[in-house]
Design an enzyme around this catalytic site. Structure first.
Site, PDB file in Angstrom:
ATOM      1  N   HIS A 176      -1.434  -2.188 -39.682  1.00 19.79           N
ATOM      2  CA  HIS A 176      -0.164  -2.111 -40.429  1.00 19.79           C
ATOM      3  C   HIS A 176       0.680  -3.380 -40.299  1.00 19.79           C
ATOM      4  O   HIS A 176       1.655  -3.548 -41.041  1.00 19.79           O
ATOM      5  CB  HIS A 176       0.679  -0.920 -39.947  1.00 19.79           C
ATOM      6  CG  HIS A 176       0.052   0.408 -40.208  1.00 19.79           C
ATOM      7  ND1 HIS A 176      -0.350   0.802 -41.465  1.00 19.79           N
ATOM      8  CD2 HIS A 176      -0.261   1.430 -39.376  1.00 19.79           C
ATOM      9  CE1 HIS A 176      -0.879   2.021 -41.384  1.00 19.79           C
ATOM     10  NE2 HIS A 176      -0.847   2.418 -40.133  1.00 19.79           N
ATOM     11  N   ASP A 187      -9.605   4.189 -40.694  1.00 19.52           N
ATOM     12  CA  ASP A 187      -8.413   4.824 -40.112  1.00 19.52           C
ATOM     13  C   ASP A 187      -7.783   5.723 -41.175  1.00 19.52           C
ATOM     14  O   ASP A 187      -7.847   5.421 -42.367  1.00 19.52           O
ATOM     15  CB  ASP A 187      -7.424   3.740 -39.693  1.00 19.52           C
ATOM     16  CG  ASP A 187      -6.231   4.284 -38.917  1.00 19.52           C
ATOM     17  OD1 ASP A 187      -6.239   4.202 -37.679  1.00 19.52           O
ATOM     18  OD2 ASP A 187      -5.286   4.792 -39.566  1.00 19.52           O
ATOM     19  N   HIS A 224      -4.868   6.145 -42.027  1.00 19.66           N
ATOM     20  CA  HIS A 224      -3.767   5.494 -42.752  1.00 19.66           C
ATOM     21  C   HIS A 224      -4.280   4.259 -43.499  1.00 19.66           C
ATOM     22  O   HIS A 224      -5.198   3.591 -43.036  1.00 19.66           O
ATOM     23  CB  HIS A 224      -2.678   5.048 -41.767  1.00 19.66           C
ATOM     24  CG  HIS A 224      -2.129   6.154 -40.921  1.00 19.66           C
ATOM     25  ND1 HIS A 224      -2.615   6.436 -39.658  1.00 19.66           N
ATOM     26  CD2 HIS A 224      -1.159   7.046 -41.172  1.00 19.66           C
ATOM     27  CE1 HIS A 224      -1.947   7.473 -39.160  1.00 19.66           C
ATOM     28  NE2 HIS A 224      -1.057   7.864 -40.061  1.00 19.66           N
ATOM     29  N   ASP A 226      -8.086   8.676 -36.293  1.00 17.22           N
ATOM     30  CA  ASP A 226      -7.074   9.682 -36.610  1.00 17.22           C
ATOM     31  C   ASP A 226      -7.427  10.517 -37.837  1.00 17.22           C
ATOM     32  O   ASP A 226      -6.634  11.367 -38.256  1.00 17.22           O
ATOM     33  CB  ASP A 226      -5.675   9.051 -36.738  1.00 17.22           C
ATOM     34  CG  ASP A 226      -5.684   7.700 -37.423  1.00 17.22           C
ATOM     35  OD1 ASP A 226      -6.723   7.336 -38.022  1.00 17.22           O
ATOM     36  OD2 ASP A 226      -4.655   7.001 -37.374  1.00 17.22           O
TER      37      ASP A 226
HETATM   38 ZN    ZN Z   1      -3.893   5.414 -38.332  1.00 19.09          ZN
END
Ligand code: ZN
Length: 342
Positions: A123, A159, A161, A246
């Site tokens: 991120h 991931d 996200h 995750d």
């Molecule tokens: Zn993540």
């Protein structure tokens, strides 16, 4: 043939506030996993810190300076992202571990490498910390591989996200292919099917948004229909993996339903492409994964899949059909048709 693990027992020194999911106990899990594999004869090395020059290939020099000024201080960088007194140094080690993985694999001492690090990275933007991430470890690694002579680098990010930082750093670059499979809609809000890169990088960003609740069959579908064929057409010199866990069914943040075996299957899919395109060269770097038990089991599964010879992927069966995977493939096909044969 065997994997090399890159890990520091200092990763627990990056502290986050009480109750934060990206907590130091994640480093204790990594320590235990790494120590077990070391006892089984797997090579383990400690990373060096990334240099400012290595970071500055993807980060703004002023941003690097601002993070360096958090030395000795606990500071909130964004609503989710914090430093403790040692965080700058530990973040340099995390980025340095990703670089070390690239050097081992590009240098030919190992075919596969896995950097087990925190804080995570995908991120982090060029000039901004975000979503638990300070420096973008996988992006630093990709830029390092390019600087070391790799013509084309692929990054696969599973991931849960979307890796907004990684996408933005390379979205105009046709030499770095970014493929993200992520839960959507979800944090950070980017990663729509029609975000496919800009300018000369058009077609070299591939987003595979999956509806919450996706199972192994959905991931298997997007691998078979998009990830693998695109990678084979791109013919990378190195495959990097943003290995977040995750999307595991036990994860408290993600809403997906993957089991540990699915992470091994994704690893084997990528190893098969790497064998075909780039003499097996594969480097994974950890991202998220917030249930400690699932995190430990998934790390083990990926290390096992990276160690020894590549083999046919064995996808687990959830007993569900691939409704979300099919919807995802249908959504991305039109956006990718101009660039790839799917
Ligand atoms: Zn993540």
């Amino acid at each position: 043939m065997s994997v090399i693990l890159i890990h520091s027992d200092r990763f627990a020194e990056h502290q986050t506030p009480p109750g934060h999911p990206e907590r130091p106990e994640r480093a204790d899990v990594m320590d235990a996993v790494v120590n077990r594999w070391r006892k089984h004869g797997v090579d383990v090395v400690a990373p060096r810190e990334a240099t400012r020059e290595q970071l500055a290939r993807v980060h703004d020099p002023d941003y690097i300076r601002r993070i360096s000024e958090t030395i000795g201080r606990a500071k909130a960088l964004d609503p989710d992202t914090y430093t403790s007194p040692e965080s700058y140094e530990i973040a340099l080690l995390a980025a340095g571990a990703a670089i070390d993985g690239v050097e081992r694999v590009m240098g030919g001492s190992h075919t596969t490498a896995f950097a087990l690090v925190r804080p995570p990275g995908h991120h982090a933007e060029r000039d901004r910390a975000m979503g638990f991430c300070l420096f973008n470890n996988i992006a630093v690694a990709a830029a390092h591989a390019r600087a070391q002579g790799a013509g084309k680098v692929a990054i696969v990010d599973y991931d849960v996200h979307h890796g907004n930082g990684t996408q933005h750093m390379f979205e105009t670059d046709p030499h770095v292919l970014y493929i993200s499979i992520h839960q959507s809609p979800y944090y950070p809000g980017t990663g729509a099917a029609d975000e496919t890169g800009r300018d000369r990088g058009q077609g070299f960003t591939i987003n595979l948004p999956l509806e919450v609740g996706a199972v192994a069959e959905d991931y298997q579908r997007v691998f078979a229909d998009v990830v693998v064929p695109v990678l084979k057409q791109f013919e990378p010199d190195l495959i990097l993996v943003s290995a977040g866990f995750d999307a595991h069914e036990r994860d408290p943040l993600g809403g997906m339903r993957l089991t540990t075996d699915a992470f091994a299957a994704m690893t084997m899919e990528l190893r098969a492409v790497a064998e075909e395109c780039c003499r097996g060269r594969l480097v994974a770097v950890t991202e998220g994964g917030y249930d400690l038990q699932a995190f430990a089991a998934s790390l083990d599964a990926v290390i096992e899949a990276m160690n020894g010879p590549a083999a046919a992927p064995r996808w687990p069966s959830s007993g569900m059909e691939s409704r979300r995977g099919r919807a995802c493939v249908a959504a991305v096909r039109p956006a990718l048709a101009a660039h790839w044969t799917l």
